[in-house]
Design a protein around this motif. Structure first.
Motif, mmCIF file in Angstrom:
data_model
loop_
_atom_site.group_PDB
_atom_site.id
_atom_site.type_symbol
_atom_site.label_atom_id
_atom_site.label_comp_id
_atom_site.label_asym_id
_atom_site.label_seq_id
_atom_site.Cartn_x
_atom_site.Cartn_y
_atom_site.Cartn_z
ATOM 1 N N GLU A 1 -0.314 -32.942 18.878
ATOM 2 C CA GLU A 1 0.307 -32.138 17.756
ATOM 3 C C GLU A 1 1.349 -32.671 16.981
ATOM 4 O OE1 GLU A 1 0.745 -28.258 19.415
ATOM 5 O OE2 GLU A 1 -1.344 -27.650 18.925
ATOM 6 N N THR B 1 -0.973 -19.553 19.562
ATOM 7 C CA THR B 1 -0.251 -18.746 20.406
ATOM 8 C C THR B 1 -1.104 -17.238 19.429
ATOM 9 O OG1 THR B 1 1.229 -19.804 20.732
ATOM 10 C CG2 THR B 1 1.819 -17.608 21.095
ATOM 11 N N SER C 1 7.548 -25.581 14.668
ATOM 12 C CA SER C 1 6.973 -24.218 15.510
ATOM 13 C C SER C 1 7.685 -24.168 16.872
ATOM 14 C CB SER C 1 5.558 -24.441 15.909
ATOM 15 O OG SER C 1 5.280 -25.187 17.046
ATOM 16 N N CYS D 1 11.378 -18.969 7.229
ATOM 17 C CA CYS D 1 10.323 -19.744 6.352
ATOM 18 C C CYS D 1 10.005 -18.829 5.264
ATOM 19 C CB CYS D 1 8.987 -20.116 6.948
ATOM 20 S SG CYS D 1 8.129 -18.869 7.752
ATOM 21 N N SER E 1 6.198 -16.309 12.446
ATOM 22 C CA SER E 1 5.592 -17.419 11.641
ATOM 23 C C SER E 1 5.984 -18.856 12.505
ATOM 24 C CB SER E 1 6.603 -17.694 10.483
ATOM 25 O OG SER E 1 6.287 -16.342 9.671
ATOM 26 N N PHE E 2 6.429 -18.726 13.634
ATOM 27 C CA PHE E 2 6.693 -19.857 14.430
ATOM 28 C C PHE E 2 6.330 -19.996 15.905
ATOM 29 C CE2 PHE E 2 10.127 -19.159 11.294
ATOM 30 C CZ PHE E 2 10.140 -20.394 10.645
ATOM 31 N N LEU E 3 5.155 -19.275 16.077
ATOM 32 C CA LEU E 3 4.697 -19.044 17.460
ATOM 33 C C LEU E 3 3.481 -20.463 17.719
ATOM 34 C CD1 LEU E 3 4.075 -15.383 18.051
ATOM 35 C CD2 LEU E 3 5.870 -16.877 19.000
ATOM 36 N N GLY E 4 3.415 -20.834 16.428
ATOM 37 C CA GLY E 4 2.283 -21.946 16.439
ATOM 38 C C GLY E 4 0.813 -21.336 16.457
ATOM 39 N N VAL F 1 5.761 -19.413 25.152
ATOM 40 C CA VAL F 1 6.515 -19.682 24.049
ATOM 41 C C VAL F 1 8.037 -19.615 24.179
ATOM 42 C CG1 VAL F 1 6.725 -19.669 21.565
ATOM 43 C CG2 VAL F 1 4.301 -19.821 22.409
ATOM 44 N N ASP G 1 7.815 -26.966 19.501
ATOM 45 C CA ASP G 1 8.831 -28.207 19.296
ATOM 46 C C ASP G 1 9.922 -27.955 20.106
ATOM 47 O OD1 ASP G 1 6.841 -29.598 17.633
ATOM 48 O OD2 ASP G 1 7.344 -28.104 16.135
#
Length: 757
Positions: free
Chosen positions: A266, A533, A500, A458, A527-530, A544, A503
């Motif tokens: 990824e 998930t 995400s 975001c 918006s940042f779970l990927g 996470v 990272d």
């Protein structure tokens, strides 16, 4: 009247368990459902449709009667068909160029069909519905199609011999150029199991669809994903560091064991498409449109999880070469190719430098031993061993909670802020940032330690929204930072990838740079779970958030997670966070922000759970002025989030029935689109809803239930009446957010109270 063959129509057929007669073929013969009508009539219809037909023996051998070399070169004329199909015989179709580039995917066992269709639907949505599908006597399935390029017969998925079996079992194969299959119209005596071939779904054999090369690749990729044959591992250079051999775990083997494929691929732009058991389907960076480039979860004979690359454009991976359908790679081999141009020795040295592999053993126990016996062999390196790590509580020194905002936000811990769109969550986080970056006291009086703030956001534009709001609250912009992505540099070129929470390394590097960071705001968490998930799965959410909680503790920074609230009513405020209950479970304190139903423009910040101290009182503020900013009220609010929720919904303190809760839960889950019934039942169990209550809610909401295409999973979906109401809900939420952004929800004059900074 002809039946309209669409994905919807064949879904109805599967749902009802019946098979509707397909359109008539040439000469008015119904092709593919039963063997009514003579074999000759079937052969005539197939030939008229451009298919090359041959008569089949009725001795159960499935063999053509007589020579069929001519049939491999061209289709028979109608006159030739009349002469060939006499007496007792069946009808077979010769594939390849003679039949207009026809090809068949032969699935040999019926239990493979459903997982195959599910996999294919991710790689090429809607393709299965366009194929002619015939059920075979075994039972199995033949999937017919035409393509501009087809190959010879290929065995795509095999099962190794088990026990005393001498040969492997073919699970899925193709019949292409020069191959032949028996077709509907054969009497039972043509097959060794004395069964018939029957049309199952899709268009009839006389109307074969033509698919694209990309769609054919998707078919073959989906089929190969069921191959159980151990894959040969790539031959790589020594994984030992330069300077001698090492007994024990090598850096490469250690890297293989300690990493998953997501952490390898990824960061370089690979996208996970689908999961089928342990097998994962990936799309290479830069690929436009649908299609799978590689799979992982392919075991080698040594038990290693291999990456199999089918694409020829997935540099630095070779893809199909020397007649092999794919190139195979261990995680270490992939690391070497992605980071060190395929130099495995250099890659191994770098991995050893950063801590992979067993440490090299000393050549001798000590210098004295070396002096006494220079020829003594080196000591073996110790093997990696896992043992439990136990802490006795008498050895633990108690300490007080380190608060950022006393009683409300703890340093080194995760907190959760829940609210409906438009209630002012982002304004509140800007006010917090202003106080921290300027050292201004908290709204209820305690001093605030000055430091930096990191935003992970975001939904709002940095230039026209975030910076103006910070300025309106008199924040120090030099101490406010936005983590907007992750930069990847490869062969001198730098690209920016979306950030995400997977990272973790990038977030930790950021916290190391911002040594005075006091607060990290994640807005919104969804918006940042990927993409991998599911926000409604407790275990996936915890997987996470747990690393983020460890970073918070390690660097002593408060992490504020911003989450949207469910639209429907409920009894307990902490259950209203959108998604899994893991969000409230892993947070040490939960705060709820809502509009005061009795005072227009007034916002209430009310306590939910608090695992770290006594319950702190609620606070109130308004958003006023232009540019808009917060003003806090002096007096605390004597109300909990549960009480505010009851007042808002008119529910008082009475318990909401289990059925009402289940109905609201189901409506919210399905608002984002159809979900598989099995998945919903598992999620409901995790949220404390019994299957019986869920089924009652399903009936209460009139939830529709139908298969997702041919052989696909059964999906639950809301009826159309709820779709319209949900769209209205989203429209109202958007309007609320617009008003909040403009500051028009508050009064023209500022009320008495503390200003933002």
């Amino acid at each position: 009247m002809q039946t309209d063959y669409t994905a919807e129509s064949h879904s109805r057929r599967l749902a009802s368990g019946s098979i509707v007669a397909p359109p008539c073929g040439a000469g008015g013969v119904a092709i593919g459902i039963t063997t009514t009508g003579s074999t000759l009539n079937h052969a005539r219809a197939y030939a008229a449709a451009g298919l090359s037909v041959v008569p089949i023996k009725t001795d159960g051998s499935k063999s053509p009667r007589g020579s069929w070399k001519v049939a491999q070169a061209r289709p028979a004329t109608l006159a030739e068909v009349e002469r060939a199909f006499t007496g007792e015989c069946g009808v077979g179709i010769v594939h390849g160029a003679a039949s207009g580039n026809s090809e068949v995917l032969d699935i040999d066992t019926a239990d493979l069909l459903e997982p195959f269709v599910e996999t294919l639907d991710y790689l090429a949505p809607g393709l299965v519905a366009r194929l002619c599908v015939v059920r075979t006597p075994r039972p199995g399935f033949h999937l017919y199609y035409r393509c501009e390029r087809v190959g010879g017969n290929q065995k795509l998925a095999m099962r190794p011999p088990a026990g005393d079996a001498a040969e492997a079992i073919c699970l899925i194969e193709t019949r292409g150029q020069g191959g032949q299959t028996l077709a509907p119209g054969c009497p039972p005596s043509c097959h060794p199991m004395r069964g018939t071939y029957e049309h199952h779904s899709g268009p009839p054999l006389t109307e074969l669809p033509t698919i694209t090369l990309a769609e054919r690749d998707a078919l073959l990729t989906a089929a190969r994903s069921f191959d159980e044959t151990p894959i040969e591992e790539p031959v790589v250079a020594s994984t030992e560091a330069a300077g001698g051999s090492l007994e024990g775990l090598s850096p490469g083997d250690d890297y293989n064991q300690r990493n998953d494929w997501a952490s390898v691929l990824e960061p370089h732009g690979w996208i996970l498409l689908h999961r089928q058991g342990d097998r994962l389907f990936w799309r290479r960076p830069g690929k436009v449109g649908e299609g799978c480039s590689a799979t992982t979860g392919n075991l080698s004979a040594a038990g290693n999880d291999l990456l199999c690359v089918f694409s020829t454009n997935a540099h630095p991976f070779a893809g199909p070469t020397a007649g092999r359908p794919c190139s195979s790679h261990t995680k270490f081999d992939a690391y070497a190719r992605l980071h060190h141009d395929g130099d495995h020795a250099v890659a191994a040295r770098e991995l050893r430098r950063i801590g992979y592999g067993d440490r090299p053993a000393m050549r001798y126990a000590d210098a004295g031993l070396a002096d006494m016996n220079p020829s003594a062999p080196p000591l073996s390196a110790p093997r990696a061993v896992r043992r439990p790590s136990i802490v006795c509580m008498s050895d633990v020194e108690p300490r007080e909670v380190n608060w950022l905002w006393p009683g409300r936000l703890a340093a080194g811990r995760l907190s959760l802020l829940v609210g409906m769109p438009g209630c002012g969550k982002s304004f509140l986080t800007c006010d917090l940032a202003a106080r921290i970056t300027t050292g201004t006291a908290w709204p209820d009086g305690p001093p605030c330690r000055q430091g930096s703030v990191l935003f992970i956001a975001c939904e709002d534009d940095p230039a026209d929204t975030i910076r103006p709001r910070l300025d309106a609250h008199h924040a120090d912009p030099a101490r406010v930072h936005l983590l907007k992505g992750v930069e990847r540099t490869e062969r001198g070129e730098t690209t920016e990838l979306a950030f995400s929470l997977a990272d973790v390394d990038a977030l930790e590097e950021t916290l190391k740079r911002l040594s005075d960071c006091r607060l990290v705001v994640i807005d919104p968490i969804g918006s940042f779970l990927g993409g991998r998930t599911d926000a409604h799965r407790d275990n996936e959410v915890r997987a996470v958030l747990a690393p983020i909680a460890r970073l918070a503790e390690l660097y002593g920074v408060a992490v504020l997670i911003v989450a949207h609230r469910r639209k429907s009513a409920g009894t307990f405020a902490d259950d209203m966070a959108l998604g899994s209950r893991a969000f409230t479970g892993i947070a040490r304190s939960v705060w709820h922000l809502s509009l005061d139903s009795e005072s227009k423009g007034r916002r209430l910040l009310l306590p939910g759970k608090n695992n770290l101290g006594p319950e702190a009182g609620g606070l109130a503020f308004s958003i006023v002025g232009s540019p808009a900013r917060l003003t806090w009220e002096h007096d605390p609010v004597a109300m909990t989030a549960d009480e505010a929720l009851a007042r808002e919904t008119g529910g008082g303190s009475g318990e909401t029935s289990a059925l009402d809760e289940a109905s609201r839960w189901l409506k919210e889950i399905l608002a984002s689109g159809p979900r598989a019934g099995k998945e919903l039942k598992a999620l409901a169990r995790g949220d404390g809803i019994s299957e019986r209550t869920l089924d009652r809610a399903k009936v209460d909401l009139r939830v529709e239930n139908s298969p997702d295409g041919f052989g696909g999973p059964w999906l639950w979906r809301l009826p159309q009446q709820y779709g319209a109401s949900l769209c209205q809900d989203f429209a109202e939420s958007a309007k609320d957010q617009t008003l909040a952004d403009s500051g028009e929800t508050g009064p023209d004059s500022e009320p008495d109270g503390w200003e933002a900074a």
